[in-house]
Design a protein around this motif. Sequence first.
Motif, PDB file in Angstrom:
ATOM      1  N   GLN A 279      10.774  -5.279  10.393  1.00  0.00           N
ATOM      2  CA  GLN A 279      11.024  -5.050  11.821  1.00  0.00           C
ATOM      3  C   GLN A 279      10.415  -3.723  12.285  1.00  0.00           C
ATOM      4  OE1 GLN A 279      15.286  -5.359  12.332  1.00  0.00           O
ATOM      5  NE2 GLN A 279      15.159  -7.535  12.833  1.00  0.00           N
ATOM      6  N   LEU A 280      10.410  -2.724  11.408  1.00  0.00           N
ATOM      7  CA  LEU A 280       9.852  -1.422  11.758  1.00  0.00           C
ATOM      8  C   LEU A 280       8.324  -1.402  11.679  1.00  0.00           C
ATOM      9  CD1 LEU A 280      12.459   0.944  10.055  1.00  0.00           C
ATOM     10  CD2 LEU A 280      12.085   0.621  12.515  1.00  0.00           C
ATOM     11  N   GLY A 281       7.743  -2.486  11.177  1.00  0.00           N
ATOM     12  CA  GLY A 281       6.288  -2.588  11.222  1.00  0.00           C
ATOM     13  C   GLY A 281       5.550  -2.511   9.901  1.00  0.00           C
ATOM     14  N   ALA A 282       6.251  -2.642   8.772  1.00  0.00           N
ATOM     15  CA  ALA A 282       5.550  -2.638   7.477  1.00  0.00           C
ATOM     16  C   ALA A 282       4.674  -3.882   7.368  1.00  0.00           C
ATOM     17  CB  ALA A 282       6.552  -2.607   6.329  1.00  0.00           C
ATOM     18  N   ASP A 283       3.455  -3.703   6.856  1.00  0.00           N
ATOM     19  CA  ASP A 283       2.566  -4.847   6.646  1.00  0.00           C
ATOM     20  C   ASP A 283       3.002  -5.655   5.429  1.00  0.00           C
ATOM     21  OD1 ASP A 283       0.147  -4.509   8.588  1.00  0.00           O
ATOM     22  OD2 ASP A 283       0.580  -2.506   7.838  1.00  0.00           O
ATOM     23  N   GLU A 284       3.657  -4.979   4.494  1.00  0.00           N
ATOM     24  CA  GLU A 284       4.130  -5.642   3.277  1.00  0.00           C
ATOM     25  C   GLU A 284       5.313  -4.858   2.734  1.00  0.00           C
ATOM     26  OE1 GLU A 284       4.364  -8.650   1.048  1.00  0.00           O
ATOM     27  OE2 GLU A 284       2.395  -8.576   1.995  1.00  0.00           O
ATOM     28  N   TYR A 285       6.241  -5.557   2.074  1.00  0.00           N
ATOM     29  CA  TYR A 285       7.421  -4.913   1.483  1.00  0.00           C
ATOM     30  C   TYR A 285       7.465  -5.359   0.026  1.00  0.00           C
ATOM     31  CZ  TYR A 285      12.234  -3.105   1.264  1.00  0.00           C
ATOM     32  OH  TYR A 285      13.372  -2.381   0.962  1.00  0.00           O
ATOM     33  N   LEU A 286       7.264  -4.430  -0.891  1.00  0.00           N
ATOM     34  CA  LEU A 286       7.271  -4.732  -2.318  1.00  0.00           C
ATOM     35  C   LEU A 286       8.466  -4.060  -2.985  1.00  0.00           C
ATOM     36  CD1 LEU A 286       3.487  -4.044  -3.084  1.00  0.00           C
ATOM     37  CD2 LEU A 286       4.559  -6.235  -2.516  1.00  0.00           C
ATOM     38  N   VAL A 287       9.128  -4.805  -3.871  1.00  0.00           N
ATOM     39  CA  VAL A 287      10.243  -4.259  -4.645  1.00  0.00           C
ATOM     40  C   VAL A 287       9.687  -3.833  -6.004  1.00  0.00           C
ATOM     41  CG1 VAL A 287      12.513  -4.740  -5.649  1.00  0.00           C
ATOM     42  CG2 VAL A 287      11.882  -5.734  -3.424  1.00  0.00           C
ATOM     43  N   LYS A 288       9.857  -2.557  -6.325  1.00  0.00           N
ATOM     44  CA  LYS A 288       9.242  -1.978  -7.535  1.00  0.00           C
ATOM     45  C   LYS A 288       9.506  -2.790  -8.798  1.00  0.00           C
ATOM     46  CE  LYS A 288       9.165   2.851  -6.036  1.00  0.00           C
ATOM     47  NZ  LYS A 288       9.740   4.174  -6.225  1.00  0.00           N
ATOM     48  N   SER A 289      10.739  -3.274  -8.955  1.00  0.00           N
ATOM     49  CA  SER A 289      11.089  -3.990 -10.183  1.00  0.00           C
ATOM     50  C   SER A 289      10.444  -5.381 -10.256  1.00  0.00           C
ATOM     51  CB  SER A 289      12.604  -4.129 -10.297  1.00  0.00           C
ATOM     52  OG  SER A 289      13.111  -4.905  -9.214  1.00  0.00           O
ATOM     53  N   GLN A 290       9.857  -5.819  -9.144  1.00  0.00           N
ATOM     54  CA  GLN A 290       9.287  -7.172  -9.095  1.00  0.00           C
ATOM     55  C   GLN A 290       7.761  -7.193  -9.094  1.00  0.00           C
ATOM     56  OE1 GLN A 290      11.119  -8.906  -5.627  1.00  0.00           O
ATOM     57  NE2 GLN A 290      13.168  -8.762  -6.483  1.00  0.00           N
ATOM     58  N   VAL A 291       7.137  -6.021  -9.176  1.00  0.00           N
ATOM     59  CA  VAL A 291       5.669  -5.967  -9.158  1.00  0.00           C
ATOM     60  C   VAL A 291       5.134  -5.080 -10.274  1.00  0.00           C
ATOM     61  CG1 VAL A 291       5.423  -6.425  -6.680  1.00  0.00           C
ATOM     62  CG2 VAL A 291       5.645  -4.060  -7.470  1.00  0.00           C
ATOM     63  N   THR A 292       3.921  -5.407 -10.720  1.00  0.00           N
ATOM     64  CA  THR A 292       3.234  -4.575 -11.702  1.00  0.00           C
ATOM     65  C   THR A 292       2.226  -3.700 -10.959  1.00  0.00           C
ATOM     66  OG1 THR A 292       1.430  -6.149 -12.017  1.00  0.00           O
ATOM     67  CG2 THR A 292       3.393  -6.433 -13.426  1.00  0.00           C
ATOM     68  N   LEU A 293       1.669  -2.751 -11.650  1.00  0.00           N
ATOM     69  CA  LEU A 293       0.635  -1.890 -11.079  1.00  0.00           C
ATOM     70  C   LEU A 293      -0.536  -2.735 -10.569  1.00  0.00           C
ATOM     71  CD1 LEU A 293      -0.397   0.958 -10.527  1.00  0.00           C
ATOM     72  CD2 LEU A 293      -1.067   1.121 -12.910  1.00  0.00           C
ATOM     73  N   THR A 294      -0.921  -3.737 -11.343  1.00  0.00           N
ATOM     74  CA  THR A 294      -2.020  -4.630 -10.942  1.00  0.00           C
ATOM     75  C   THR A 294      -1.658  -5.408  -9.686  1.00  0.00           C
ATOM     76  OG1 THR A 294      -2.762  -4.794 -13.228  1.00  0.00           O
ATOM     77  CG2 THR A 294      -3.524  -6.516 -11.726  1.00  0.00           C
ATOM     78  N   ASP A 295      -0.394  -5.869  -9.573  1.00  0.00           N
ATOM     79  CA  ASP A 295       0.055  -6.575  -8.365  1.00  0.00           C
ATOM     80  C   ASP A 295      -0.120  -5.688  -7.129  1.00  0.00           C
ATOM     81  OD1 ASP A 295       0.940  -8.796  -9.864  1.00  0.00           O
ATOM     82  OD2 ASP A 295       3.003  -8.030  -9.989  1.00  0.00           O
ATOM     83  N   VAL A 296       0.228  -4.415  -7.270  1.00  0.00           N
ATOM     84  CA  VAL A 296       0.144  -3.485  -6.137  1.00  0.00           C
ATOM     85  C   VAL A 296      -1.321  -3.264  -5.748  1.00  0.00           C
ATOM     86  CG1 VAL A 296       0.705  -1.175  -5.296  1.00  0.00           C
ATOM     87  CG2 VAL A 296       2.337  -2.394  -6.750  1.00  0.00           C
ATOM     88  N   VAL A 297      -2.188  -3.085  -6.724  1.00  0.00           N
ATOM     89  CA  VAL A 297      -3.624  -2.919  -6.455  1.00  0.00           C
ATOM     90  C   VAL A 297      -4.162  -4.154  -5.730  1.00  0.00           C
ATOM     91  CG1 VAL A 297      -5.919  -2.731  -7.514  1.00  0.00           C
ATOM     92  CG2 VAL A 297      -4.029  -1.302  -8.347  1.00  0.00           C
ATOM     93  N   ASP A 298      -3.787  -5.338  -6.212  1.00  0.00           N
ATOM     94  CA  ASP A 298      -4.245  -6.581  -5.586  1.00  0.00           C
ATOM     95  C   ASP A 298      -3.742  -6.694  -4.149  1.00  0.00           C
ATOM     96  OD1 ASP A 298      -5.542  -7.250  -7.931  1.00  0.00           O
ATOM     97  OD2 ASP A 298      -4.004  -8.660  -8.604  1.00  0.00           O
ATOM     98  N   LYS A 299      -2.494  -6.293  -3.904  1.00  0.00           N
ATOM     99  CA  LYS A 299      -1.920  -6.361  -2.568  1.00  0.00           C
ATOM    100  C   LYS A 299      -2.643  -5.389  -1.633  1.00  0.00           C
ATOM    101  CE  LYS A 299       0.884  -8.736  -1.570  1.00  0.00           C
ATOM    102  NZ  LYS A 299       0.789 -10.080  -0.943  1.00  0.00           N
ATOM    103  N   VAL A 300      -2.970  -4.203  -2.126  1.00  0.00           N
ATOM    104  CA  VAL A 300      -3.719  -3.226  -1.324  1.00  0.00           C
ATOM    105  C   VAL A 300      -5.067  -3.824  -0.916  1.00  0.00           C
ATOM    106  CG1 VAL A 300      -4.974  -1.025  -1.444  1.00  0.00           C
ATOM    107  CG2 VAL A 300      -2.577  -1.154  -2.178  1.00  0.00           C
ATOM    108  N   LYS A 301      -5.769  -4.422  -1.869  1.00  0.00           N
ATOM    109  CA  LYS A 301      -7.075  -5.021  -1.571  1.00  0.00           C
ATOM    110  C   LYS A 301      -6.920  -6.130  -0.535  1.00  0.00           C
ATOM    111  CE  LYS A 301      -9.154  -3.973  -6.050  1.00  0.00           C
ATOM    112  NZ  LYS A 301      -9.582  -4.505  -7.344  1.00  0.00           N
ATOM    113  N   GLU A 302      -5.895  -6.958  -0.700  1.00  0.00           N
ATOM    114  CA  GLU A 302      -5.647  -8.063   0.234  1.00  0.00           C
ATOM    115  C   GLU A 302      -5.391  -7.552   1.658  1.00  0.00           C
ATOM    116  OE1 GLU A 302      -1.851 -10.825   1.170  1.00  0.00           O
ATOM    117  OE2 GLU A 302      -2.426 -10.774  -0.944  1.00  0.00           O
ATOM    118  N   ILE A 303      -4.536  -6.553   1.786  1.00  0.00           N
ATOM    119  CA  ILE A 303      -4.189  -6.045   3.105  1.00  0.00           C
ATOM    120  C   ILE A 303      -5.391  -5.347   3.751  1.00  0.00           C
ATOM    121  CG2 ILE A 303      -2.758  -4.329   4.310  1.00  0.00           C
ATOM    122  CD1 ILE A 303      -0.468  -5.238   2.460  1.00  0.00           C
TER     123      ILE A 303
END
Length: 122
Positions: A95-119
């Motif tokens: 609601q505040l405008g985040a493009d994506e919301y990731l929960v640390k315990s549910q993502v790996t470093l590679t997941d975060v890199v991939d999400k950055v590239k996607e966004i």
Amino acid sequence: MTKLLLVEDDMALRDIYSTRFMAEGYEVVTASDGEQALTVAVKEKPDLIIMDIMIPKISGFDVLDILRKTPETKDCKIIIMTALSQPTDIEKGKQLGADEYLVKSQVTLTDVVDKVKEILAR
């Protein structure tokens, strides 16, 4: 070069993510609290911000709200990456405008890199 702002108060996590993103070819600037995040975001004008919610001085939710209302940063891509996993927290982030919301315990470093590239590709 694409510039990322990493807002994380845990120095070890900040170092790990910074190192990985630099290896991926990104320029990385960092902040360890909410006040610093706002200052760095306006000064550096990053292409994307990755931000924790539970940070000192000003909470990540408040920083997100301020960034979305500030002309210099209102269009910046923002990923929330936090331990807060409650549906109410996720909804608030979106609601505040985040493009994506990731929960640390549910993502790996590679997941975060991939999400950055996607966004950034959007």
